[in-house]
Design a protein around this motif. Structure first.
Motif, PDB file in Angstrom:
ATOM      1  N   TYR A  82      -5.830 -22.735   0.877  1.00 21.51           N
ATOM      2  CA  TYR A  82      -5.147 -21.436   0.993  1.00 21.51           C
ATOM      3  C   TYR A  82      -4.816 -20.816  -0.363  1.00 21.51           C
ATOM      4  CZ  TYR A  82      -1.153 -24.294  -0.068  1.00 21.51           C
ATOM      5  OH  TYR A  82      -0.302 -25.160  -0.697  1.00 21.51           O
ATOM      6  N   PHE A  85      -4.273 -26.233   3.654  1.00 20.07           N
ATOM      7  CA  PHE A  85      -3.306 -26.061   4.735  1.00 20.07           C
ATOM      8  C   PHE A  85      -3.566 -27.029   5.869  1.00 20.07           C
ATOM      9  CE2 PHE A  85      -1.461 -24.465   8.524  1.00 20.07           C
ATOM     10  CZ  PHE A  85      -0.192 -24.137   8.090  1.00 20.07           C
ATOM     11  N   LYS A 137     -12.969 -15.471   3.720  1.00 19.34           N
ATOM     12  CA  LYS A 137     -11.924 -14.926   2.865  1.00 19.34           C
ATOM     13  C   LYS A 137     -11.876 -15.743   1.578  1.00 19.34           C
ATOM     14  CE  LYS A 137      -9.101 -13.451   6.707  1.00 19.34           C
ATOM     15  NZ  LYS A 137      -8.448 -14.098   7.864  1.00 19.34           N
ATOM     16  N   TYR A 183     -11.599 -19.804   1.891  1.00 17.17           N
ATOM     17  CA  TYR A 183     -10.614 -20.258   2.889  1.00 17.17           C
ATOM     18  C   TYR A 183     -11.273 -20.714   4.186  1.00 17.17           C
ATOM     19  CZ  TYR A 183      -6.974 -19.468   6.526  1.00 17.17           C
ATOM     20  OH  TYR A 183      -6.120 -19.566   7.601  1.00 17.17           O
ATOM     21  N   LEU A 236      -9.057 -25.456   5.397  1.00 13.93           N
ATOM     22  CA  LEU A 236      -8.220 -24.294   5.104  1.00 13.93           C
ATOM     23  C   LEU A 236      -7.539 -24.333   3.733  1.00 13.93           C
ATOM     24  CD1 LEU A 236      -6.527 -23.833   8.609  1.00 13.93           C
ATOM     25  CD2 LEU A 236      -8.514 -22.623   7.724  1.00 13.93           C
ATOM     26  N   TYR A 253     -10.641 -10.421   0.887  1.00 12.00           N
ATOM     27  CA  TYR A 253     -10.657 -10.953   2.244  1.00 12.00           C
ATOM     28  C   TYR A 253     -11.722 -10.235   3.061  1.00 12.00           C
ATOM     29  CZ  TYR A 253      -6.149 -13.453   1.906  1.00 12.00           C
ATOM     30  OH  TYR A 253      -5.133 -14.320   1.607  1.00 12.00           O
ATOM     31  N   LYS A 300       5.924 -18.890   4.920  1.00 12.96           N
ATOM     32  CA  LYS A 300       5.255 -18.144   3.860  1.00 12.96           C
ATOM     33  C   LYS A 300       4.429 -19.162   3.109  1.00 12.96           C
ATOM     34  CE  LYS A 300       6.452 -15.070   0.007  1.00 12.96           C
ATOM     35  NZ  LYS A 300       5.157 -14.413  -0.030  1.00 12.96           N
ATOM     36  N   MET A 301       3.184 -18.830   2.832  1.00  9.40           N
ATOM     37  CA  MET A 301       2.341 -19.787   2.142  1.00  9.40           C
ATOM     38  C   MET A 301       2.851 -19.967   0.719  1.00  9.40           C
ATOM     39  SD  MET A 301       0.367 -20.474   4.525  1.00  9.40           S
ATOM     40  CE  MET A 301      -1.128 -21.294   4.028  1.00  9.40           C
TER      41      MET A 301
END
Lengths: 109, 391
Positions: free
Chosen positions: B197, B213, B151, B168, B195, B120, B248-249
């Motif tokens: 993820y 996302f 990231k 990302y 996005l 990241y 939570k992803m």
């Protein structure tokens, strides 16, 4: 990036009015639960040491330019269009304000 | 005289070997990450016990691991940019480097020589020699006119010393081909969606799929195509429906393939999507207990085990992949976050973070066989991963 930051300040400005400054602190049992939630559940996106992950770092230096109410609003309402979810329903306004203040002070690990 | 001498030499060498490592295979070994204390427990899935513990590994929140192709060493990727090489036989830390400020995962090349880490901060992928952990290449994930660093998520290995990963912030997928003795050559796929993820590669190394996302659907690349392109799959899924907040992803890594079907967690919904493994068309949905985090197929593909996001993370459901029914539901305890099957799937190990336990279940009878106390356990990784593409 720039676009969402400015959108963000608009959201903050309009929504922070909705956060009533409640003087009631969460009791010690609740505080312990909230600490756990911040380190582990917020930590799953912001890093367990809050130094950042998919979500940015939540250290005092990163939150300096926000008031506690602003931070509490992010927590309660989330950030539309970003993976930051709204925690309203799971966290009360007092909970969110308490977390916000701890984050701004540097969360006790 | 000669014979006598030989005997002494043999005795001496075997003593040294025994001191360095018990003479045994590693096919039934693995590690459990203790995220809060920066340690891993080395475990034995035959004896169902802990063999040893390795400490001093830094911040292991969201840590993951890959294995050397001989199954002897684990490479553990920490949140703080730490990359640790652990010897499972001696139970020791061989080497640890801190290669970046903030990292998310890693992969190992098909020939076992390169370890790649996705970061990241600074956003990008770095490569290390798996023997020495010396740096060998660095790919900054620079994008756009300002060359900002994105990231990086969803890093996997693919056959032919290739790696795929997803940017990302940029919404791009990059493929790095790193020939032995050469330099990495990068192929970029732009505008894959908003996005992305996380991503996964199927066990045959053919399909790379990134979850989005910011939009419905997923980005898919068929790596067997003459000229691979990104296309959107399942793009209708969820349109017009109000999403629930995502606490939570979900992880795509454990994406479950069961025969001709695949099961994947729907973002922000209490559903698993069931898709056709060749056309990637949706063929059904299974309503589940909460927002799924991991949906993992038992190695034979007959069952899929699902766990859930906060606040419903105390429960696990088991789905029969043939009739799509939930055949078992149980509550191991708060924060049942990770599941790992033994190589042939007769047992599953589950970390129950908030109860400081790892539980071992029989996957036929659903009986709990063993409980091992651990400190805030999270990821569980068994050496069988050494022999699988993308893990």
């Amino acid at each position: 990036m720039r676009a969402w930051k400015s959108m963000l300040s608009a959201v903050v400005a309009s929504a922070s009015i909705g956060v009533a400054l409640a003087g009631v602190l969460p009791d010690p049992v609740r505080q312990a639960e909230l600490t756990h939630l911040v380190l582990h559940d917020c930590g799953s996106c912001h890093g367990m040491t809050l130094k950042g992950g998919l979500g940015g770092p939540l250290l005092p230096a990163n939150l300096d330019h926000y008031s506690s109410e602003d931070v509490a609003t992010f927590i309660l309402d989330g950030i539309p269009g970003k993976p930051m979810p709204p925690w309203r329903g799971q966290l009360s306004t007092q909970d969110a304000l308490w977390i916000a203040e701890q984050l701004k002070k540097g969360f006790a690990q | 005289m000669m014979k006598h001498l030989l005997g002494i030499v043999l005795l001496a060498t075997s003593c040294i070997a025994a001191a360095a490592a018990e003479r045994r295979g590693t096919g039934d070994l693995g590690i459990v990450v203790e995220r809060a204390v920066g340690a891993v427990q080395i475990i034995d899935t035959t004896q169902r016990r802990v063999l040893s513990r390795v400490t001093g590994l830094g911040d292991l929140s969201h840590a993951s691991a890959v294995f050397s192709r001989d199954g002897r060493h684990a490479f553990v990727f920490g949140r703080d940019g730490g990359l640790s090489k652990i010897d499972l036989l001696t139970g020791s830390l061989v080497k640890r480097i801190v290669q970046a400020g903030n990292s998310i995962g890693g992969a190992i090349s098909d020939d076992g020589r390169l370890v790649a880490v996705s970061n990241y901060k600074p956003g990008g992928v770095r490569f290390f020699d798996s023997e020495s952990l010396e740096p060998v290449a660095d790919i900054p994930a620079a994008y756009g006119v300002d060359n900002e660093l994105s990231k990086v998520v969803g890093l996997v290995d693919a056959p032919g010393r290739r790696f795929l990963f997803t940017l990302y912030d940029a919404g791009e997928i990059w493929m790095a081909h790193y020939p032995s003795g050469g330099v990495p050559k990068i192929t970029k796929f732009a505008h894959v969606g908003e996005l992305p993820y996380d991503a996964l590669i199927t066990g045959d190394g053919r399909h790379y799929v990134a979850g989005l996302f910011g939009e419905d659907g997923l980005a898919h690349i068929d790596l067997w195509a003459d000229k691979p392109v990104v296309r959107r799959i399942l793009d209708h899924y969820g349109r017009g429906e109000e999403k629930l907040p995502v606490y939570k992803m979900p992880h795509l890594e454990g994406w479950a393939r069961a025969g001709d079907r695949m099961f994947l967690p729907a973002v922000g919904r209490h559903e698993l999507l069931v898709i056709d493994a060749t056309t990637f068309a949706e063929i059904g949905r299974v309503a589940v207990h909460g927002q799924p985090i991991f949906a993992i197929a038992r190695p034979d593909g007959r069952q899929v085990w699902v766990n859930f996001a906060h606040p419903l993370n105390d429960t696990i459901q088991v789905i029969d992949t043939q009739n799509l029914e939930i055949i078992h539901e149980f509550t191991p305890g708060k924060a049942a976050l990770h599941m790992e099957f033994t190589p042939r799937g007769e047992n599953v190990w589950i970390s129950v973070r908030d109860a400081d336990r790892v539980d071992i279940y029989d996957t036929q009878t659903f009986e709990r066989l063993e409980t091992l106390p651990m400190d805030k356990p999270s990821g569980i990784f068994f050496t069988a991963r050494a022999n699988r593409i993308g893990l």
